[in-house]
Motif scaffolding. Structure first.
Motif, PDB file in Angstrom:
ATOM      1  N   ARG A  26       0.818  -1.214   0.000  1.00  0.00           N
ATOM      2  CA  ARG A  26       0.000   0.000   0.000  1.00  0.00           C
ATOM      3  C   ARG A  26       0.856   1.269   0.000  1.00  0.00           C
ATOM      4  O   ARG A  26       0.401   2.311  -0.461  1.00  0.00           O
ATOM      5  CB  ARG A  26      -0.947  -0.002   1.202  1.00  0.00           C
ATOM      6  N   SER A  32      -0.358   3.206  -4.194  1.00  0.00           N
ATOM      7  CA  SER A  32      -1.069   4.155  -3.332  1.00  0.00           C
ATOM      8  C   SER A  32      -1.680   5.322  -4.111  1.00  0.00           C
ATOM      9  O   SER A  32      -2.730   5.833  -3.737  1.00  0.00           O
ATOM     10  CB  SER A  32      -0.164   4.664  -2.222  1.00  0.00           C
ATOM     11  N   GLN A  38      -6.535   5.966   0.029  1.00  0.00           N
ATOM     12  CA  GLN A  38      -5.204   6.333   0.514  1.00  0.00           C
ATOM     13  C   GLN A  38      -4.672   7.589  -0.172  1.00  0.00           C
ATOM     14  O   GLN A  38      -4.020   8.417   0.454  1.00  0.00           O
ATOM     15  CB  GLN A  38      -4.233   5.173   0.299  1.00  0.00           C
TER      16      GLN A  38
END
Length: 177
Positions: A26, A32, A38
């Motif tokens: 992530r 991301s 995010q």
């Protein structure tokens, strides 16, 4: 369901031991930047642990890791589960020495087989940032139908019958069994 195996893919519920590799994925800028939740922000170990603690007892979401020969190659989730419908999400990080096409499609098919056969879902509703061309291409290959777009995302639906129509020809082409 703690484990599901199909097409050379093993799917297990997300465990505490898995969250650090998931956090690493992530935090990868390529991943991301394409995630709405995010949006490119760095996740600390503490934030990842807090997130994991917050999802453990959810009744409307399920989180899984995907393995090939005990190597973690991906993460899938089903969120907003209600009325036999869910919103899927995924991250696939397949090592270059592996057969990426077979594992990618095998993982999607195994996870969606599990969703429809074991979890009893009838429909999936997905979305992707408009700049995530790979996810949009994959959704279309998997027989998702576009429902609408806005200035940030494209939205899709996949009905169980449409999925199986696509899946049967795909597994035959790839020699998956």
């Amino acid at each position: 369901m703690s484990e599901f195996n199909r097409y050379g893919i093993k799917i297990e519920k997300l465990k505490l031991k898995d969250i650090e590799i998931l956090r690493k994925w992530r935090n990868n800028p390529k991943i991301s930047s394409l995630m709405l939740s995010q949006n490119g922000e760095y996740i600390t170990k503490e934030q990842q642990l807090k997130w994991y603690d917050s999802i453990k007892d959810k009744t409307d979401a399920l989180y899984y890791m995907v393995f090939v020969d005990e190597i973690a190659v991906g993460y899938f989730c089903f969120q907003q589960i209600a009325n036999k419908c869910a919103v899927p999400g995924e991250i696939l990080v397949i090592p270059s020495q592996m057969d990426q096409a077979r594992i990618t499609f095998g993982a999607y098919c195994a996870v969606y087989d599990m969703a429809f056969e074991i979890l009893g879902l009838e429909q999936l509703k997905a979305y992707s940032k408009l700049e995530n061309k790979r996810a949009i291409r994959m959704a279309r290959l998997l027989n998702f139908q576009t429902t609408h777009t806005d200035n940030q995302c494209i939205y899709f639906e996949l009905d169980k019958d449409d999925y199986y129509q696509m899946r049967n020809s795909l597994i035959a082409k790839l020699g998956l069994s």
